[in-house]
Design a protein around this motif. Structure first.
Motif, PDB file in Angstrom:
ATOM      1  N   TYR A 226      50.898 -13.651 -21.503  1.00  0.00           N
ATOM      2  CA  TYR A 226      50.001 -12.861 -22.349  1.00  0.00           C
ATOM      3  C   TYR A 226      50.465 -12.895 -23.804  1.00  0.00           C
ATOM      4  O   TYR A 226      49.654 -13.040 -24.721  1.00  0.00           O
ATOM      5  CB  TYR A 226      49.925 -11.424 -21.828  1.00  0.00           C
TER       6      TYR A 226
ATOM      7  N   SER B 293      46.226 -17.167 -30.258  1.00  0.00           N
ATOM      8  CA  SER B 293      45.094 -16.584 -30.984  1.00  0.00           C
ATOM      9  C   SER B 293      45.423 -16.399 -32.461  1.00  0.00           C
ATOM     10  O   SER B 293      44.616 -16.734 -33.335  1.00  0.00           O
ATOM     11  CB  SER B 293      44.703 -15.250 -30.352  1.00  0.00           C
TER      12      SER B 293
ATOM     13  N   THR C 129      33.304  -4.465 -33.424  1.00  0.00           N
ATOM     14  CA  THR C 129      32.850  -5.792 -33.002  1.00  0.00           C
ATOM     15  C   THR C 129      33.927  -6.837 -33.255  1.00  0.00           C
ATOM     16  O   THR C 129      34.205  -7.674 -32.388  1.00  0.00           O
ATOM     17  CB  THR C 129      31.552  -6.182 -33.728  1.00  0.00           C
TER      18      THR C 129
ATOM     19  N   THR D 244      36.702  -6.398 -30.731  1.00  0.00           N
ATOM     20  CA  THR D 244      36.262  -6.875 -29.417  1.00  0.00           C
ATOM     21  C   THR D 244      36.299  -8.395 -29.360  1.00  0.00           C
ATOM     22  O   THR D 244      36.755  -8.987 -28.370  1.00  0.00           O
ATOM     23  CB  THR D 244      34.847  -6.353 -29.095  1.00  0.00           C
ATOM     24  N   MET D 245      35.853  -9.043 -30.419  1.00  0.00           N
ATOM     25  CA  MET D 245      35.877 -10.499 -30.458  1.00  0.00           C
ATOM     26  C   MET D 245      37.317 -11.027 -30.450  1.00  0.00           C
ATOM     27  O   MET D 245      37.612 -12.027 -29.781  1.00  0.00           O
ATOM     28  CB  MET D 245      35.125 -11.022 -31.682  1.00  0.00           C
TER      29      MET D 245
ATOM     30  N   SER E 195      39.843  -9.564 -29.042  1.00  0.00           N
ATOM     31  CA  SER E 195      40.295  -9.377 -27.665  1.00  0.00           C
ATOM     32  C   SER E 195      39.741 -10.472 -26.754  1.00  0.00           C
ATOM     33  O   SER E 195      40.430 -10.951 -25.848  1.00  0.00           O
ATOM     34  CB  SER E 195      39.865  -8.006 -27.142  1.00  0.00           C
ATOM     35  N   HIS E 196      38.519 -10.878 -27.009  1.00  0.00           N
ATOM     36  CA  HIS E 196      37.903 -11.945 -26.220  1.00  0.00           C
ATOM     37  C   HIS E 196      38.660 -13.265 -26.404  1.00  0.00           C
ATOM     38  O   HIS E 196      38.919 -13.975 -25.424  1.00  0.00           O
ATOM     39  CB  HIS E 196      36.431 -12.110 -26.609  1.00  0.00           C
ATOM     40  N   VAL E 197      39.026 -13.583 -27.625  1.00  0.00           N
ATOM     41  CA  VAL E 197      39.773 -14.815 -27.890  1.00  0.00           C
ATOM     42  C   VAL E 197      41.114 -14.783 -27.165  1.00  0.00           C
ATOM     43  O   VAL E 197      41.528 -15.776 -26.548  1.00  0.00           O
ATOM     44  CB  VAL E 197      39.959 -15.030 -29.412  1.00  0.00           C
TER      45      VAL E 197
ATOM     46  N   ALA F 108      41.772 -13.120 -24.439  1.00  0.00           N
ATOM     47  CA  ALA F 108      41.484 -13.252 -23.013  1.00  0.00           C
ATOM     48  C   ALA F 108      41.230 -14.706 -22.623  1.00  0.00           C
ATOM     49  O   ALA F 108      41.716 -15.174 -21.585  1.00  0.00           O
ATOM     50  CB  ALA F 108      40.282 -12.379 -22.637  1.00  0.00           C
ATOM     51  N   VAL F 109      40.489 -15.433 -23.436  1.00  0.00           N
ATOM     52  CA  VAL F 109      40.234 -16.851 -23.160  1.00  0.00           C
ATOM     53  C   VAL F 109      41.548 -17.629 -23.190  1.00  0.00           C
ATOM     54  O   VAL F 109      41.808 -18.459 -22.304  1.00  0.00           O
ATOM     55  CB  VAL F 109      39.209 -17.429 -24.158  1.00  0.00           C
ATOM     56  N   ASN F 110      42.389 -17.360 -24.179  1.00  0.00           N
ATOM     57  CA  ASN F 110      43.678 -18.040 -24.239  1.00  0.00           C
ATOM     58  C   ASN F 110      44.562 -17.666 -23.058  1.00  0.00           C
ATOM     59  O   ASN F 110      45.288 -18.509 -22.518  1.00  0.00           O
ATOM     60  CB  ASN F 110      44.382 -17.749 -25.565  1.00  0.00           C
TER      61      ASN F 110
ATOM     62  N   GLN G 211      43.484 -16.950 -20.063  1.00  0.00           N
ATOM     63  CA  GLN G 211      42.970 -17.729 -18.928  1.00  0.00           C
ATOM     64  C   GLN G 211      43.573 -19.130 -18.931  1.00  0.00           C
ATOM     65  O   GLN G 211      43.966 -19.647 -17.878  1.00  0.00           O
ATOM     66  CB  GLN G 211      41.444 -17.835 -18.998  1.00  0.00           C
TER      67      GLN G 211
END
Length: 77
Positions: free
Chosen positions: A20, A27, A53, A56-57, A59-61, A63-65, A67
């Motif tokens: 993580y 990121s 926003t 959140t974006m 956090s999304h990046v 999360a993708v990394n 994965q």
């Protein structure tokens, strides 16, 4: 041509926590590569640091990394 620092030697980590943390580093380095001017980054930080926003974006990046790192580590099985 400028020599770039090699900082990513492997996606392999010992634990999910380390994975993580690597995802966060990936990121952050992506942002740094996209906008290498540190003064501009510092100037923009208050704007996105207080924007739901934008957070959140970000956090999304991460999360993708995460994965990607998880898959590279066979999900630490």
């Amino acid at each position: 041509m400028e020599q770039k620092e090699i900082w990513l030697h492997s996606l392999q980590t010992e634990t999910p926590q380390e994975g993580y943390e690597l995802a966060i580093k990936l990121s952050r380095m992506g942002v740094k590569s996209t906008q290498p001017d540190m003064e501009v980054l510092k100037k923009l930080r208050p704007e996105y640091a207080n924007n739901a926003t934008g957070l959140t974006m970000a956090s999304h990046v991460i999360a993708v990394n995460f994965q990607t790192v998880s898959a590279a580590n066979n999900y630490w099985k």
